[in-house]
Design a protein around this motif. Structure first.
Motif, PDB file in Angstrom:
ATOM      1  N   ARG A  78       0.829  -1.210   0.000  1.00  0.00           N
ATOM      2  CA  ARG A  78       0.000   0.000   0.000  1.00  0.00           C
ATOM      3  C   ARG A  78       0.857   1.251   0.000  1.00  0.00           C
ATOM      4  NH1 ARG A  78      -5.337  -0.449   2.870  1.00  0.00           N
ATOM      5  NH2 ARG A  78      -5.693  -1.493   0.887  1.00  0.00           N
TER       6      ARG A  78
ATOM      7  N   ILE B 101       0.404   4.115  -2.864  1.00  0.00           N
ATOM      8  CA  ILE B 101       0.100   5.523  -2.592  1.00  0.00           C
ATOM      9  C   ILE B 101       1.185   6.423  -3.170  1.00  0.00           C
ATOM     10  CG2 ILE B 101      -0.269   7.223  -0.761  1.00  0.00           C
ATOM     11  CD1 ILE B 101      -1.435   4.981   0.937  1.00  0.00           C
TER      12      ILE B 101
ATOM     13  N   LEU C 125       0.322   9.375  -5.847  1.00  0.00           N
ATOM     14  CA  LEU C 125       0.569  10.758  -5.437  1.00  0.00           C
ATOM     15  C   LEU C 125       1.653  11.417  -6.275  1.00  0.00           C
ATOM     16  CD1 LEU C 125       0.291  10.945  -1.583  1.00  0.00           C
ATOM     17  CD2 LEU C 125      -1.263  11.764  -3.344  1.00  0.00           C
TER      18      LEU C 125
ATOM     19  N   TYR D 283      -7.535   2.105  -6.296  1.00  0.00           N
ATOM     20  CA  TYR D 283      -8.888   1.887  -5.798  1.00  0.00           C
ATOM     21  C   TYR D 283      -9.169   0.396  -5.626  1.00  0.00           C
ATOM     22  CZ  TYR D 283     -13.964   1.845  -5.660  1.00  0.00           C
ATOM     23  OH  TYR D 283     -15.261   1.610  -5.309  1.00  0.00           O
TER      24      TYR D 283
ATOM     25  N   PHE E 236      -0.736  14.874   1.367  1.00  0.00           N
ATOM     26  CA  PHE E 236      -1.716  13.939   0.798  1.00  0.00           C
ATOM     27  C   PHE E 236      -1.503  12.536   1.368  1.00  0.00           C
ATOM     28  CE2 PHE E 236      -2.036  16.803  -3.108  1.00  0.00           C
ATOM     29  CZ  PHE E 236      -3.205  17.368  -2.643  1.00  0.00           C
TER      30      PHE E 236
ATOM     31  N   ILE F 239      -4.271  10.386   3.284  1.00  0.00           N
ATOM     32  CA  ILE F 239      -4.754   9.081   2.809  1.00  0.00           C
ATOM     33  C   ILE F 239      -4.628   8.032   3.901  1.00  0.00           C
ATOM     34  CG2 ILE F 239      -4.247   7.178   1.225  1.00  0.00           C
ATOM     35  CD1 ILE F 239      -3.693   9.232  -0.929  1.00  0.00           C
TER      36      ILE F 239
END
Lengths: 448, 294, 448, 294
Positions: A99, A103, A107, A158, A412, A416
């Motif tokens: 993960r 991310i 980003l 997603y 960000f 998240i």
């Protein structure tokens, strides 16, 4: 083992991470917002006063913005590549880092292109690109390509979030705010973790992982060609496409290690992000740093030995005005990580993180040395050679915007991981389920 | 640690760019001799330019020439003063004698022009003289049988005012380029006339105009005479380059294979996206059905 | 399980392979010897009549000899690399192929440099290199380097042979000729397969494997530089060093697959060289072919797009006179293997072997296209441009010597595997011993 | 299958290299006028070269020049025939008049030389005349106070046999290069003399020799006169290039880092070999001990 109760347990474990707001985290966010605001101010200055507030001039038309662009986009592509590989080959220890990587991928692909926009002189005409596209124009294709890439990365991210959304939806307690519940419910799109749903989701995640690997290679190759297909000394190089990919991976693995270190430290995730992950990432970084060093050496050695006039000029500049930067970027930034990572006894979490830091800083500087000195020693001589046309120094506006970019990236990221657990709960469940099945099949085998 | 990096980067990018330059130049007049050269050009509007180049040349080093400036030069036609001018920073003094000036001529129609520098403490007197015949060039550009023809007439006007064709002179033809003139033809005038067929495919400016010069240069008899005319003979707006295959940032039409390759790549990617999204909807549907059954 | 009786069993199994002389094998050897003899005749012709019997002239000074040299040396280095990797990481299924790879490594390093000797005009002065060496001369270092490499490879090969020599010595039966027994005894240098001896041997084999990996990379890089550090169009390329390494691996894996196929077929070793080995090698070949394709594309695309005058000349030549060769080398030779190996259902022993064959032929042609057309379109124009100076066609002498080289390679290979079993018996023993220990530790675990 | 590859390779390498070339050249005499130019050069050995260049030049196209060959040219000194020669493929006919030839001169010592082409059916008669004074150049190369000095004396010999210094003439100095001569100095002779300081650092041939020319070129009064002398003034054997850092296949000394890097690499490898071999011997020893104990 009851999966549902285990899920509840995990949600309980991770909920504080999502909902607590410590003093330290507020300060952290405050600093980041402040940096972004400074960046915004610098941006307003740049738009109103024009590009003369930057260090970019007639000759050196690209500065730290493009370097940040290359750096972030390289980060994104290498993240996509690594994440894709991890998913595709179903690497066993991937769960703790996947993960983080995903991310980072998304980003940096959001932050990167913003720096390209900063290079544009008339931002007020930006919408023309969308309302007056011309199919013959490379820039139209650029936009299509970046959109495609961005969409793909979001979609992929997603997909990996869905099972966790479902768990969070099913296990919301009375403390969870209503908006969160609702959002989790919507985003989980009725995923119930049944066998067919899980298989379906696995299948499409796998497809998307190949997609983003392929896109990463194509896109980063094209980015390399923007440089290497010109005749500029320092750019016109057949090695650039693979070199950029290796360089992207180098920075990517470095940033992943840094992120692992910070997240582990802050969230006290020593149980999930273990030394073995650092060692693994460190060995990968070692292999890539050897390759990266080999490519860098090939690139500069070939240039130096062939000494064409224009290359000699460039190398003279690199070895005089940019001497220390060159040493840092291409010696220290490669050799130090190799030395640290090569010897088993040097390998521990802190030293690996340090190696990663050196690697990332060195790589950023390497990109700088590819862009700026080359523009300072053009292939064709220019007529009006005022020093400020030839020599580039980034101004405060450029630095402010650069740091704002990094701050936005971190901001960000923080947001998240306040919304979805940084360690995929579904991954933990899957792993445990698998171990379980295994155990059932071979009841006497040990598991360690 | 972040601050450390910040400082590190700032320090690294701080370079010293100041380079001092000095140049010595030593000048000793004894090593130089002066050169005073006078020339006259009959210009396109039939006015006449008289010009003096006044230089000091190093006796040993032929490349070392220094212009002598601010020296007053007087120009004479026989004994009549035409005017005076001071030399510029390049050592050049010039004067334009208008078209309608009447020159003193000898019996053969020769005009004697003279430039005089009267000398100063440091510099000796200088004088140079040129004797030329005043001739007229008439440039005539015509398409004869769709062949672009350049014709030049050269004549002098005798004391009775009749045109006397020039017997023999070498005339050169040039096209005006951005920075200098390109020679396209050279030939000898006979019976006051010379003509040739114009080159085709001369590009011209944006609207297709080209300027053609006819010039007699450094003739012993006529000095310099120049005439020009502009005509729409250029290949003009349509730049031939568009049909070539040079490197361009932008072209009217990208090569077809590019469209094909890019479209295939993009389609391939988007079909997979679509496939993924369809499956997402299927998951959603399954989820709903589960909700119903449960 | 009694190890000694198992050894006896294995010796019994492999002895026919070492001692039988079938009619087919006699014919095979006869053909090879014949080809070598033709080559020797061609060599005599070349030495007596001089290089004018070859196609090499003032302009095209290098022909198929140098291409064979690059090819064989590339084979050797990639063999060393692969063998080193297999040993270093103790790959589980390595045993069946490791000896094949090692023999290929050493033999191609013996055959390769012979082709360089064929390029030398005055072979009668060859010994001058040894009796009048000059430390300033690159050729002196060349000789030292090749000697070092050759010695290292022989040493490594010998180390891997020792345990088998010991087994053969201990289990010789009455049919074994006396000279064989004696030779085995000498070569086994008293190796008794005791624990300390085995550990010692393992340790030094491991050291030698890293040595030959390192040497392979350095040597092949330097070979690439011989080309890329000139200004010749088609050679002056920053990508050449990694490109050559990838290309070497491509041909190396290809030849290994071919060798595996032939040996399996002839010696009926289906039990040892299984489909899984072909699939494994096929996947490796697939990865390398993707990389190789990417590098080839980078190389030619950069050249084509930048179009410098000299590069344009070269590409024109490649796409006119060498059109079909170019298509075969750089399209068919890369895409066909990729297509065959990419799809699971296409992967079987025959198709993988076919892919390897295409790959090897394509690669040889790719090397040809790097060397010859470049020399035909020099960077500086030459004055006397007689067609036979500019255009190169290999003569029968060159072809005869090329095929003699291949024949000698195969001949030596055949002789070596008549002396030592092609499947390392010691490896089989080691593997079985390990499985045994494992089983003892976890008596209930299944083994498949 | 091997045969298939063989055939494949042979087919692949079989290319067609035959390229046919044809060139048309059309020649129409009417478009040409002849050019007949005569020149004379006094050579280094004091012999005199007389030379005619006989060309047909296109009236329109200045670049189109055709040599006229095999035309017999007669050379005269006044009315005395010096000899005759035929033009070569380049349209050049030349003759060398030996040093000891006595020329017919007028009262001022001028020699009149004439070249005559007597004409054929297709070509008109041509004649060209040159009047020059016969002068002698004496080149004197000396090191004066360790300064390498080039001195030239120019004189004519009058009817009494005494040397008369030449009053005014421009003389050029050249160094013989591989293909052509490089000008190093130009100056005017006054009182029959000119001298200058020789350039230092002129490379010279392998043993350091340079050949210096003094030449008077296209002088109206003296025609062409040339004199040369070879002297060991060149920088000679020691080629300056060795101190530069150009690309070389071979140099006197390789850079030190190369030795160091290569030696380290090789030593590293061989130390490992040695280590391996030592262990092999240990294995052997262990094996022997085992033999003994068993």
């Amino acid at each position: 083992m009851d999966i549902n109760s285990r899920k509840k347990e995990l949600v309980k474990e991770f909920t504080p991470m999502l909902q607590k707001s410590t003093f330290a985290s507020k300060i952290w966010m405050g600093i980041l917002v402040f940096l972004v605001l400074i960046g915004l101010y610098a941006f307003v200055v740049q738009v109103t006063k024009g590009h003369s507030v930057t260090g970019m001039r007639d000759n050196v038309v690209w500065g730290v913005y493009i370097i940040n662009f290359i750096f972030f986009v390289g980060l994104s592509y290498s993240g996509a590549f690594i994440s894709g590989i991890l998913h595709f080959f179903k690497t066993p220890w991937k769960n703790s880092v996947s993960r983080i990587i995903e991310i980072i991928t998304v980003l940096s692909l959001v932050i990167g292109p913003i720096f390209i926009l900063l290079c544009i002189g008339r931002l007020d005409r930006l919408h023309y690109l969308f309302i007056y596209p011309r199919i013959q124009s490379p820039i139209t294709w650029d936009i299509i390509a970046i959109m495609t890439d961005l969409f793909g990365c979001f979609l992929y991210l997603y997909l990996t979030f869905i099972p966790d959304f479902a768990i969070l939806r099913d296990n919301a307690d009375e403390n969870t705010p209503a908006w969160r519940r609702k959002l989790y419910k919507t985003l989980a799109i009725g995923y119930q973790d049944t066998e067919p749903q899980r298989h379906r989701l696995e299948k499409i995640t796998r497809i998307m992982s190949t997609m983003i690997i392929a896109m990463a290679i194509v896109a980063y190759t094209v980015l390399a060609w923007i440089f290497s297909l010109t005749l500029q000394p320092g750019w016109n190089s057949t090695i650039f496409a693979p070199y950029f990919i290796i360089a992207g991976l180098y920075s990517g693995v470095g940033v992943i290690i840094l992120a692992m270190y910070l997240i582990r430290k802050y969230f006290k995730l020593e149980h999930y992000i273990r030394k073995v992950h650092f060692i693994g990432a460190g060995v990968v970084l070692l292999v890539i740093s050897l390759l990266y060093g080999y490519f860098t050496f090939s690139e500069y050695f070939s240039r130096w030995f062939s000494h064409k006039t224009s290359d000699v000029d460039l190398l003279d500049t690199l070895f005089s005005r940019y001497f220390w930067q060159f040493i840092f970027a291409n010696y220290i930034g490669i050799i130090v990580p190799i030395v640290i990572l090569f010897f088993k006894k040097f390998r521990n979490i802190k030293s690996i993180t340090f190696a990663a830091l050196i690697a990332v800083a060195g790589l950023w500087l390497n990109r700088y040395l590819i862009v700026v000195p080359t523009l300072e020693t053009p292939y064709l001589p220019i007529q009006d050679t005022r020093p400020e046309f030839i020599h580039y120094t980034a101004t405060w506006v450029e630095w402010a915007l650069s740091f704002a970019g990094i701050a936005a990236f971190l901001l960000f990221f923080t947001l998240i991981i306040k919304f979805v657990p940084i360690i995929p709960m579904s991954g933990i469940i899957d792993h445990e389920r698998e171990v379980d099945t295994h155990r059932k099949k071979r009841p006497y085998a040990e598991d360690k | 640690m972040k601050r450390l990096i910040y400082i590190l980067i700032v320090v690294i990018f701080f370079g010293n760019n100041s380079i001092a330059q000095e140049k010595d130049s030593i000048f000793d007049l004894k090593n130089y001799r002066t050169s005073f050269s006078f020339k006259t050009v009959k210009q396109e509007d039939n006015s006449r330019l008289v010009e003096v180049e006044f230089l000091a040349k190093n006796k040993k080093d032929r490349k070392d020439k220094l212009p002598i400036y601010d020296a007053e030069i007087k120009f004479y036609n026989d004994e009549t003063l035409l005017g005076s001018a001071k030399t510029s920073k390049d050592g050049i003094a010039s004067l334009v004698v208008p078209e309608d000036h009447t020159y003193v001529t000898d019996e053969e129609g020769n005009i004697t022009l003279k430039a005089v520098f009267e000398g100063t403490d440091g510099l000796d007197e200088e004088e140079d003289e040129v004797t030329i015949k005043d001739i007229f060039l008439k440039l005539d550009l015509q398409e004869i049988d769709s062949v672009k023809t350049v014709k030049v007439n050269a004549y002098s006007i005798d004391s009775l005012g009749t045109e006397q064709p020039v017997e023999e002179a070498t005339v050169g033809f040039f096209i005006q380029g951005m920075l200098s003139k390109m020679k396209i033809e050279e030939g000898d005038i006979s019976d006051g006339e010379y003509e040739f067929e114009m080159l085709t495919k001369v590009p011209g400016d944006t609207i297709g105009n080209i300027t053609i010069y006819a010039m007699i240069q450094d003739s012993d008899e006529y000095g310099n005479v120049s005439q020009k005319q502009t005509i729409n003979w250029g290949a003009g707006q349509v730049n031939d380059d568009t049909t070539g295959d040079g490197n361009k940032l932008w072209s009217e039409a990208a090569p077809v294979w590019m469209y094909v390759v890019l479209t295939i790549l993009l389609l391939g990617v988007w079909i997979n996206y679509l496939y993924t999204i369809i499956h997402l909807f299927k998951i959603k549907k399954e989820g709903k059905e589960l909700d119903v059954t449960m």
